[in-house]
Design a protein around this motif. Structure first.
Motif, PDB file in Angstrom:
ATOM      1  N   ASN A   8       0.957  -1.055  -0.481  1.00 17.50           N
ATOM      2  CA  ASN A   8       0.150   0.292   0.033  1.00 17.50           C
ATOM      3  C   ASN A   8       0.791   1.057  -0.111  1.00 17.50           C
ATOM      4  O   ASN A   8       0.786   2.143   0.361  1.00 17.50           O
ATOM      5  CB  ASN A   8      -0.907   0.060   1.100  1.00 17.50           C
ATOM      6  N   GLY A   9       1.471   1.532  -0.750  1.00 15.84           N
ATOM      7  CA  GLY A   9       3.113   2.438  -1.124  1.00 15.84           C
ATOM      8  C   GLY A   9       3.433   2.384  -2.154  1.00 15.84           C
ATOM      9  O   GLY A   9       3.403   1.697  -2.990  1.00 15.84           O
ATOM     10  N   TRP A  10       4.557   3.538  -2.136  1.00 19.26           N
ATOM     11  CA  TRP A  10       5.370   3.514  -3.097  1.00 19.26           C
ATOM     12  C   TRP A  10       6.754   3.022  -2.949  1.00 19.26           C
ATOM     13  O   TRP A  10       7.100   3.811  -2.264  1.00 19.26           O
ATOM     14  CB  TRP A  10       5.089   4.367  -4.391  1.00 19.26           C
ATOM     15  N   ALA A  11       7.743   2.555  -3.749  1.00 16.54           N
ATOM     16  CA  ALA A  11       9.322   2.837  -3.960  1.00 16.54           C
ATOM     17  C   ALA A  11       9.679   3.217  -4.902  1.00 16.54           C
ATOM     18  O   ALA A  11       9.020   3.136  -6.347  1.00 16.54           O
ATOM     19  CB  ALA A  11       9.095   1.617  -3.303  1.00 16.54           C
ATOM     20  N   SER A  12      11.133   3.187  -5.305  1.00 18.29           N
ATOM     21  CA  SER A  12      11.868   3.646  -6.421  1.00 18.29           C
ATOM     22  C   SER A  12      12.145   2.696  -6.922  1.00 18.29           C
ATOM     23  O   SER A  12      13.728   2.432  -6.213  1.00 18.29           O
ATOM     24  CB  SER A  12      12.715   5.104  -5.814  1.00 18.29           C
ATOM     25  N   PRO A  13      12.561   2.056  -7.875  1.00 19.32           N
ATOM     26  CA  PRO A  13      12.856   0.746  -8.211  1.00 19.32           C
ATOM     27  C   PRO A  13      14.582   1.605  -9.150  1.00 19.32           C
ATOM     28  O   PRO A  13      14.350   2.454 -10.022  1.00 19.32           O
ATOM     29  CB  PRO A  13      12.150   0.068  -9.280  1.00 19.32           C
ATOM     30  N   PRO A  14      15.414   0.657  -8.954  1.00 16.53           N
ATOM     31  CA  PRO A  14      16.965   0.966  -9.831  1.00 16.53           C
ATOM     32  C   PRO A  14      16.295   0.499 -10.395  1.00 16.53           C
ATOM     33  O   PRO A  14      15.632   0.154 -11.494  1.00 16.53           O
ATOM     34  CB  PRO A  14      17.647  -0.322  -9.024  1.00 16.53           C
ATOM     35  N   GLY A  15      17.104   1.473 -11.671  1.00 18.56           N
ATOM     36  CA  GLY A  15      17.137   1.921 -13.016  1.00 18.56           C
ATOM     37  C   GLY A  15      17.756   0.292 -14.239  1.00 18.56           C
ATOM     38  O   GLY A  15      17.302  -0.247 -14.952  1.00 18.56           O
ATOM     39  N   GLU A  16      18.482  -0.485 -12.936  1.00 12.35           N
ATOM     40  CA  GLU A  16      19.119  -1.591 -14.590  1.00 12.35           C
ATOM     41  C   GLU A  16      18.048  -2.806 -14.097  1.00 12.35           C
ATOM     42  O   GLU A  16      17.915  -3.489 -15.237  1.00 12.35           O
ATOM     43  CB  GLU A  16      20.145  -2.330 -12.506  1.00 12.35           C
TER      44      GLU A  16
ATOM     45  N   GLY B 189      -9.430  -5.069 -10.329  1.00 12.98           N
ATOM     46  CA  GLY B 189      -9.843  -6.106  -9.669  1.00 12.98           C
ATOM     47  C   GLY B 189      -9.185  -6.826  -8.436  1.00 12.98           C
ATOM     48  O   GLY B 189      -9.595  -7.555  -7.332  1.00 12.98           O
ATOM     49  N   SER B 190      -7.587  -7.085  -8.710  1.00  8.36           N
ATOM     50  CA  SER B 190      -7.050  -7.521  -7.446  1.00  8.36           C
ATOM     51  C   SER B 190      -5.841  -6.581  -6.721  1.00  8.36           C
ATOM     52  O   SER B 190      -4.363  -7.230  -6.730  1.00  8.36           O
ATOM     53  CB  SER B 190      -6.382  -8.515  -8.628  1.00  8.36           C
ATOM     54  N   VAL B 191      -6.107  -5.614  -7.376  1.00 10.08           N
ATOM     55  CA  VAL B 191      -5.244  -3.868  -7.141  1.00 10.08           C
ATOM     56  C   VAL B 191      -4.054  -4.731  -5.476  1.00 10.08           C
ATOM     57  O   VAL B 191      -3.060  -4.308  -5.517  1.00 10.08           O
ATOM     58  CB  VAL B 191      -5.819  -3.085  -6.919  1.00 10.08           C
TER      59      VAL B 191
ATOM     60  N   VAL C 173       9.075   4.052 -11.118  1.00  8.02           N
ATOM     61  CA  VAL C 173       7.473   4.229  -9.657  1.00  8.02           C
ATOM     62  C   VAL C 173       8.038   2.598  -9.411  1.00  8.02           C
ATOM     63  O   VAL C 173       7.379   1.753 -10.705  1.00  8.02           O
ATOM     64  CB  VAL C 173       6.650   4.949  -9.426  1.00  8.02           C
ATOM     65  N   ARG C 174       7.990   1.971  -8.406  1.00  9.13           N
ATOM     66  CA  ARG C 174       7.137   0.868  -7.929  1.00  9.13           C
ATOM     67  C   ARG C 174       6.163   0.908  -7.193  1.00  9.13           C
ATOM     68  O   ARG C 174       6.061   1.728  -5.734  1.00  9.13           O
ATOM     69  CB  ARG C 174       7.786  -0.089  -7.644  1.00  9.13           C
ATOM     70  N   ILE C 175       5.045   0.387  -7.910  1.00  7.96           N
ATOM     71  CA  ILE C 175       3.716   0.735  -7.192  1.00  7.96           C
ATOM     72  C   ILE C 175       3.100  -0.483  -6.137  1.00  7.96           C
ATOM     73  O   ILE C 175       2.736  -1.926  -7.034  1.00  7.96           O
ATOM     74  CB  ILE C 175       2.343   0.999  -7.522  1.00  7.96           C
ATOM     75  N   CYS C 176       2.889  -0.242  -4.981  1.00  8.05           N
ATOM     76  CA  CYS C 176       3.778  -1.987  -3.904  1.00  8.05           C
ATOM     77  C   CYS C 176       1.840  -2.056  -4.232  1.00  8.05           C
ATOM     78  O   CYS C 176       1.463  -1.466  -2.578  1.00  8.05           O
ATOM     79  CB  CYS C 176       4.489  -1.788  -3.335  1.00  8.05           C
ATOM     80  N   GLN C 177       1.125  -2.954  -4.174  1.00  9.91           N
ATOM     81  CA  GLN C 177      -0.629  -3.954  -3.635  1.00  9.91           C
ATOM     82  C   GLN C 177      -0.645  -2.348  -2.773  1.00  9.91           C
ATOM     83  O   GLN C 177      -1.788  -2.817  -1.578  1.00  9.91           O
ATOM     84  CB  GLN C 177       0.308  -4.353  -2.129  1.00  9.91           C
ATOM     85  N   MET C 178      -1.115  -1.300  -3.901  1.00  9.41           N
ATOM     86  CA  MET C 178      -1.985  -0.542  -3.237  1.00  9.41           C
ATOM     87  C   MET C 178      -3.165  -0.433  -3.099  1.00  9.41           C
ATOM     88  O   MET C 178      -4.144  -1.561  -3.571  1.00  9.41           O
ATOM     89  CB  MET C 178      -2.622  -0.085  -4.797  1.00  9.41           C
ATOM     90  N   GLU C 179      -4.265   0.291  -1.961  1.00  6.04           N
ATOM     91  CA  GLU C 179      -5.973   0.615  -1.553  1.00  6.04           C
ATOM     92  C   GLU C 179      -6.491   1.209  -2.395  1.00  6.04           C
ATOM     93  O   GLU C 179      -5.425   2.343  -2.043  1.00  6.04           O
ATOM     94  CB  GLU C 179      -5.762   0.217  -0.691  1.00  6.04           C
ATOM     95  N   MET C 180      -6.916   0.792  -2.762  1.00  4.37           N
ATOM     96  CA  MET C 180      -8.456   2.007  -3.420  1.00  4.37           C
ATOM     97  C   MET C 180      -8.356   3.197  -1.983  1.00  4.37           C
ATOM     98  O   MET C 180      -8.816   4.218  -2.737  1.00  4.37           O
ATOM     99  CB  MET C 180      -9.067   0.966  -4.456  1.00  4.37           C
ATOM    100  N   SER C 181      -8.884   2.786  -1.245  1.00  4.89           N
ATOM    101  CA  SER C 181      -9.586   3.593  -0.339  1.00  4.89           C
ATOM    102  C   SER C 181      -8.193   4.702   0.149  1.00  4.89           C
ATOM    103  O   SER C 181      -8.898   5.763   1.044  1.00  4.89           O
ATOM    104  CB  SER C 181     -10.025   2.419   0.784  1.00  4.89           C
ATOM    105  N   SER C 182      -6.916   3.894   0.144  1.00  2.96           N
ATOM    106  CA  SER C 182      -5.935   5.330   0.349  1.00  2.96           C
ATOM    107  C   SER C 182      -5.642   6.322  -0.024  1.00  2.96           C
ATOM    108  O   SER C 182      -5.064   7.566   0.394  1.00  2.96           O
ATOM    109  CB  SER C 182      -4.258   4.411   0.396  1.00  2.96           C
TER     110      SER C 182
END
Length: 293
Positions: free
Chosen positions: A45-53, A228-230, A257-266
């Motif tokens: 339920n957040g985001w992170a910074s994936p390395p360019g590699e 449907g399965s976010v 950006v990496r979106i990690c198992q986000m919740e719509m309600s956030s």
């Protein structure tokens, strides 16, 4: 103690203090969103910074050998993510007087008069009964002005037609149900400017790219499948300007950006009726002014 060494150390310390002060706004922008920054590997339920590699892009010999290489360091710095919900589609969010990222930058520039920070924002507009926007913010680096990469500089300052012919996304599903992986594949690259309707807003110190996902029936169908399965989906997205000439290689990601198992309600609710600032036309010198409605 050698006075010369002491003086150099003092100057170096002052330089570091100015650099840290100029970057304070970015820390505020990163920490202030409704979607929080989380650990790259374990966060949810957040985001992170994936390395360019993690992204494969066109390498130096792509046009002769079709070889792709790991992307390497981004051209810009991450500057936060907003997950927004509204009663209508949100366009040109950087011009809104309530945009927290631009407000943080403006406050910093009032303190640091020499700041030359430039923002590139990608606003993915999600259609539905409620309208959502995932807005990804990236900022220029202190030691690398926005014109240090000629292709990105051209993309920022050229026509909308040029931008749409070059705006590209590379994406990778890190976690997700098999039906989604089957539908979109584990790794894909797409010229977003040609696949979807994109709208570009150029301000005095920013470029915003609004991506209307609802403009494509295929993209909308895939999105509905993903939403449907976010809470079970983790996806990496890298944004770049596609290299189409030998001298433009190798390709470089300007932000990811990496979106990690986000919740719509956030999502944070934003009233679409809130007036935006008027951005006056760019002058020949590239400067603009803004005024409130």
């Amino acid at each position: 103690m050698c006075p010369t060494k002491h003086k150099k150390s003092h100057l170096h310390q002052n330089c570091n203090n100015r650099t840290n002060s100029a970057e304070d706004w970015r820390e505020e922008a990163i920490n202030g969103g409704s979607l929080k920054q989380v650990d790259l590997h374990t966060g949810s339920n957040g985001w992170a910074s994936p390395p360019g590699e993690l992204f494969l892009l066109r390498g130096p010999n792509y046009f002769s050998r079709k070889v792709k290489n790991p992307a390497g360091e981004w051209l810009l710095n991450p500057a936060g993510v907003d997950w927004l919900r509204s009663n209508a589609k949100l366009d040109h969010v950087l011009a809104r007087p309530d945009n927290r990222v631009m407000n943080a930058l403006r406050a910093s520039e009032n303190r640091e008069k020499s700041s030359k920070t430039f923002i590139v924002a990608v606003n993915l507009q999600v259609p539905g009964r409620d309208h959502y926007s995932a807005v990804f913010y990236f900022s220029s680096k202190i030691d690398q002005p926005i014109n240090s990469n000629p292709l990105l500089h051209e993309f920022i300052n050229d026509s909308d037609a040029f931008r749409s012919s070059r705006f590209k996304i590379v994406s990778k599903i890190v976690k997700g149900p098999w039906i989604l992986r089957t539908a979109v594949g584990n790794y894909s690259a797409c010229l977003l400017g040609k696949a979807l309707n994109c709208y570009y807003h150029r301000g005095p110190n920013y470029l915003e790219i609004d991506v209307d996902i609802g403009s494509s029936a295929i993209a909308s169908a895939i999105l509905r499948l993903a939403l449907g399965s976010v809470t079970a989906v983790t996806v990496d997205m890298g944004f770049l300007v596609e290299a189409q000439k030998e001298e433009e290689l190798p390709e470089k990601i300007f932000g990811a950006v990496r979106i990690c198992q986000m919740e719509m309600s956030s999502a944070t609710f934003v009233d679409s009726a809130t007036p935006t600032s008027k951005v006056l036309p760019m002058s020949s010198g590239g400067d603009t002014e803004t005024e409130e409605d």
